[in-house]
Design a protein around this motif. Structure first.
Motif, short mmCIF file in Angstrom:
data_model
loop_
_atom_site.label_atom_id
_atom_site.label_comp_id
_atom_site.label_asym_id
_atom_site.label_seq_id
_atom_site.Cartn_x
_atom_site.Cartn_y
_atom_site.Cartn_z
N ILE A 189 0.92 -1.30 -0.05
CA ILE A 189 -0.28 -0.26 0.14
C ILE A 189 1.00 2.02 -0.07
O ILE A 189 0.87 2.16 -0.80
N LEU A 190 1.98 1.06 0.51
CA LEU A 190 3.34 2.34 0.96
C LEU A 190 2.83 2.23 -0.52
O LEU A 190 3.99 3.43 -1.03
N SER A 206 2.54 1.82 -3.98
CA SER A 206 1.28 1.83 -4.67
C SER A 206 0.99 3.61 -3.91
O SER A 206 0.30 4.09 -5.39
N LEU A 207 0.85 4.08 -2.49
CA LEU A 207 0.62 5.75 -2.20
C LEU A 207 1.11 6.26 -3.07
O LEU A 207 1.06 7.36 -3.17
N ASN A 208 3.09 5.92 -3.32
CA ASN A 208 4.35 6.74 -3.55
C ASN A 208 4.51 6.75 -4.71
O ASN A 208 5.00 7.46 -5.70
N TRP A 258 8.53 7.45 -6.46
CA TRP A 258 9.25 7.29 -5.49
C TRP A 258 10.39 5.88 -4.71
O TRP A 258 11.63 5.84 -4.38
#
Ligand code: HEM
Lengths: 76, 235
Positions: free
Chosen positions: B68-69, B71-73, B77
């Motif tokens: 999830i981290l 895909s959020l960034n 990143w």
């Protein structure tokens, strides 16, 4: 990912969003490209990483059966 | 699975109930709260070999949280910044841990024949979760967007085309593979694993082979096998 900033001289080609160099050999994720290490015994051939993972799993399996579980008296 | 349980039902009071009422009755019978969240386990569960299922769940939770981290960034990143590459790497290593714990779990369940006593579906959902996890990991390797993933994709596309699914599951279509990896396959692995664990709660932990007499379900299926002619639980 990097973009060339218009107006720069172009020697260090790729510039990141905040002006950092994006693709250099030290930070690139693409540095470790080689054929890999293989181990072989007779007809049997296996890549080192796969071999390590299998041996580790076998060792963990053995330990799980052999080691006593903490906090319980083995009565039976 | 275990026929209708007609003999054990005190009164057949489901007649006037709506489908929600019937579902509630069915669920409460199959999985009453004290079976869903038990406070104790049989003594034979006090062994390290029973820890690997939970180990797989713990790894899976980390895999999904780190995913999830990521895909959020986004790749700008996680392919570039120090922290991003750390999270990306820990995503990979937790997958390694997930597979290792799952395989040791599988070996343990195989050698204690954990499909006994009406637990076939638990085993089968385990097999399915293993298969789906392999596809999920495979799509992950394709997302490295490096020479490795290019090599993997171009080897795989021939196999997938040969079995006729290459048009729907196109490994050289990065956008499609991204969606499989971050949406469909995580949902599938999560749902199957959840169902798998619910089944374990429904049936209770299988006893070791030497303690088979201590299990009500094993006795029950034995009796049912002799009552109803054969048809008793697969394998
Ligand atoms: C997503 C991967 C998996 C997760 C998260 C998972 C999780 C669990 C958990 C928490 C348990 C109960 C505790 C234990 O005995 O360890 C369990 C039991 C079981 N697992 Fe899995 N498992 C997975 C994959 C598999 C696979 C690949 C197989 C075999 C093909 C399998 C077969 C079983 C069986 C037969 C039981 C029931 C044991 C019993 O009734 O006592 N599981 N699983």
């Amino acid at each position: 990912m990097g973009r060339q900033i218009a107006g720069t001289s172009g020697t260090s080609a790729f510039i990141g969003m905040r002006g950092k160099r994006v693709f250099s050999t030290e930070t690139s994720p693409f540095t470790a490209i080689d054929g890999g290490t293989y181990l072989g015994w007779g007809n049997f051939l296996i890549q080192l990483g796969n071999f390590i993972v299998i041996v580790v799993m076998l060792v963990i399996f053995g330990l799980a059966l052999a080691l006593p579980f903490p906090g319980t008296k083995r009565s039976k | 699975m275990t026929s209708r349980g007609s003999g054990r039902e005190p009164q057949e009071s489901g007649a006037g109930l709506s489908w929600t009422g019937r579902s509630r009755r069915w669920l409460l019978k199959r999985l009453p709260p004290e079976k869903l969240l038990p406070e104790g386990q049989p003594s034979y569960v006090a062994s390290w070999i029973y820890v690997f299922g939970i180990g797989a769940i713990a790894s899976l939770i980390y895999v999904i949280a780190s995913g999830i981290l990521l895909s959020l960034n986004g790749p700008a990143w996680y392919h570039v910044s120090g922290l991003g590459r750390f999270v990306n790497s820990s995503h990979l290593w937790s997958v390694e841990l997930f597979f290792m714990t799952m395989v040791v779990h599988l070996w343990g369940k195989y050698w204690m024949a954990a499909w006994r006593g009406g637990r076939v579906l638990t085993w089968v959902t385990g097999v399915i979760s293993f298969a789906v996890s392999i596809v999920a990991a495979f799509t992950g390797y394709l997302l490295q967007t490096n020479f490795d993933s290019q090599w993997i994709a171009f080897q795989a596309k021939d196999a997938l085309n040969a079995v006729g699914i290459g048009a729907w599951f196109n490994v050289v279509n990065l956008g499609q593979i991204f969606m499989w990896h971050i949406v469909l396959l995580p949902l599938a692995v999560g749902a199957i694993a959840a169902f798998h664990v619910l089944l374990v709660r429904v049936h209770g932990v299988v006893p070791p082979l030497e303690a088979a007499e201590s299990d009500a379900q094993l006795q029950l299926t034995d009796r049912e096998r002799s009552d109803t002619k054969s048809q008793g639980g697969g394998l």
